[in-house]
Design a protein around this motif. Sequence first.
Motif, short mmCIF file in Angstrom:
data_model
loop_
_atom_site.label_atom_id
_atom_site.label_comp_id
_atom_site.label_asym_id
_atom_site.label_seq_id
_atom_site.Cartn_x
_atom_site.Cartn_y
_atom_site.Cartn_z
N ARG A 240 0.84 -1.20 0.00
CA ARG A 240 0.00 0.00 0.00
C ARG A 240 0.87 1.24 0.00
NH1 ARG A 240 -5.40 -0.62 0.66
NH2 ARG A 240 -6.15 -2.65 1.45
N CYS A 241 0.41 2.23 -0.71
CA CYS A 241 1.11 3.51 -0.69
C CYS A 241 0.95 4.11 0.71
CB CYS A 241 0.51 4.45 -1.74
SG CYS A 241 1.20 6.12 -1.69
N PRO A 242 2.06 4.43 1.40
CA PRO A 242 1.95 4.93 2.77
C PRO A 242 1.24 6.29 2.86
CG PRO A 242 4.20 5.12 1.95
CD PRO A 242 3.45 4.32 0.95
N ARG A 243 1.19 7.00 1.74
CA ARG A 243 0.58 8.33 1.77
C ARG A 243 -0.91 8.28 1.47
NH1 ARG A 243 -0.34 12.06 -2.13
NH2 ARG A 243 0.83 10.82 -3.66
N THR A 244 -1.29 7.50 0.44
CA THR A 244 -2.69 7.49 -0.01
C THR A 244 -3.44 6.21 0.39
OG1 THR A 244 -2.15 6.45 -2.14
CG2 THR A 244 -2.02 8.87 -2.00
N GLY A 245 -2.72 5.17 0.73
CA GLY A 245 -3.36 3.90 1.04
C GLY A 245 -3.73 3.10 -0.20
N THR A 246 -3.38 3.59 -1.39
CA THR A 246 -3.67 2.86 -2.63
C THR A 246 -3.00 1.50 -2.62
OG1 THR A 246 -3.83 4.95 -3.84
CG2 THR A 246 -3.52 2.95 -5.14
N ARG A 247 -3.75 0.49 -2.98
CA ARG A 247 -3.24 -0.87 -2.95
C ARG A 247 -2.55 -1.22 -4.26
NH1 ARG A 247 -7.00 -6.26 -2.02
NH2 ARG A 247 -5.34 -7.83 -2.18
N TYR A 248 -1.35 -1.75 -4.16
CA TYR A 248 -0.61 -2.23 -5.31
C TYR A 248 -0.43 -3.74 -5.19
CZ TYR A 248 0.58 2.55 -6.66
OH TYR A 248 0.51 3.85 -7.06
N GLU A 249 -0.38 -4.43 -6.34
CA GLU A 249 -0.31 -5.88 -6.33
C GLU A 249 0.64 -6.36 -7.42
OE1 GLU A 249 -3.99 -8.47 -5.31
OE2 GLU A 249 -3.86 -8.46 -7.51
N ARG A 250 1.36 -7.43 -7.12
CA ARG A 250 2.19 -8.06 -8.14
C ARG A 250 1.71 -9.50 -8.31
NH1 ARG A 250 8.76 -7.92 -8.45
NH2 ARG A 250 8.59 -8.83 -6.36
N SER A 251 1.49 -9.90 -9.55
CA SER A 251 0.91 -11.21 -9.83
C SER A 251 1.93 -12.32 -9.62
CB SER A 251 0.40 -11.26 -11.27
OG SER A 251 1.51 -11.32 -12.17
N PHE A 252 1.42 -13.54 -9.57
CA PHE A 252 2.31 -14.70 -9.48
C PHE A 252 3.27 -14.73 -10.67
CE2 PHE A 252 -0.46 -16.08 -6.18
CZ PHE A 252 0.21 -17.06 -5.48
N ARG A 253 2.77 -14.40 -11.85
CA ARG A 253 3.63 -14.41 -13.04
C ARG A 253 4.77 -13.43 -12.91
NH1 ARG A 253 6.91 -14.09 -16.14
NH2 ARG A 253 6.94 -14.56 -18.38
N HIS A 254 4.49 -12.23 -12.43
CA HIS A 254 5.53 -11.21 -12.35
C HIS A 254 6.44 -11.42 -11.14
CE1 HIS A 254 2.65 -9.23 -15.08
NE2 HIS A 254 3.75 -8.74 -15.62
N ALA A 255 5.91 -12.05 -10.10
CA ALA A 255 6.72 -12.28 -8.90
C ALA A 255 7.60 -13.53 -9.03
CB ALA A 255 5.83 -12.41 -7.68
N LEU A 256 7.09 -14.55 -9.73
CA LEU A 256 7.79 -15.84 -9.74
C LEU A 256 8.42 -16.20 -11.08
CD1 LEU A 256 5.21 -18.00 -7.73
CD2 LEU A 256 7.13 -16.66 -6.87
#
Length: 374
Positions: A92-108
């Motif tokens: 999460r962005c510490p300033r806005t709380g916007t959630r960010y995500e990285r997929s299994f494909r991009h992480a692994l």
Amino acid sequence: MNTARIAPVSPVSVTTGAVEHSVDFIRPRLLASGHDRVSLYAGVQINGAPHLGTSVMQTSAFLLARTARDKFGVDVTLRFGALDNAGCETRRCPRTGTRYERSFRHALGGERIQELIRTYYGGFFDALSAITGVPHEIETYTQQQSRPDFRQEFLESLTRMDALRWVLAPSHGKVPMSPPCPRCGWAQKQGEHTEVLAAGPGHAELAAVCLDHGGYVARVRADGTDGADEAYIGSGTLHRNLLKERVAAREDALAVVVKGADWAAGCRLLDEAFLCYPQAVLPARLFTPVVLSASGAKLSKSLIRAGRTEATAGSEPWMLDAGAWPGTVEEYARLLLGLVTLMLSEPRHFERGYTTLEVARLIDAAGLRIGAPA
């Protein structure tokens, strides 16, 4: 197996007298289309070991495919889509709380994804295929979204977004689109800051924001060119399923979508989205039973991981985690085939949910023990 003696006790269905087997729901579409081939489409999650509900849906797909082949005299193929775009990491962005995500494909990466597919589904699907005689294919979302037909459908959807957005997101009209950052693979979960800069039949440009690398432009081409700046298409669940089903409809076969019954409400919106296209033909669908926890909610991987759901007392640990199954993969496949055969014995048994305790009772009543033939 004498299914009449051990069948579930189910309420009368509204289809009683009209439908003798659940696969008959596709007969009108098959007759109208004149196809001599049927392709059934189902999903494969790779974000952890499957639970019983997932296995019931996938086993149902094999049995429905076999019945369609034998009853209608058509060739059948099962096509499983492996959802390697599921979220693997969240920030999460510490300033806005916007959630960010990285997929299994991009992480692994691709090799690890194929390893997970083999681990969770390879032996199970091979066993089901060998017993039913139904061939199957598995394609990752990463592979699918890179193909020209998928990109063409994505681009067309952008040109119709003024209408689609109030169907796919009727409460607010915001359809999430979140192309991952080309440098790190992170994307805004809801695409709050994604903006369509240009959209046409041949290409589109979307501006997005990365938490680490700032703004970037994602470019999508209709031909699926593997250019250095070619975007990975990230979109919300309903939008993504609309694109996948429209791609499936292009095949020279009757495309049949197989989903758990919990998808029924979402499919109402998908069907409305199809009607936003001229001369649209709604896809054929088959819904499979859901498996329920003690609370009456369907089994959920996210809730299982969070420790917020449990099997009903008296059921087995492997119902929440297939990796806890104490026998062989072939024995697991035979047990699931026997169980789902009971569910398919009448449409009213297939058009309902089952608690894990009821599943345990059926397994016991049918003698579907480890090592016992189904």
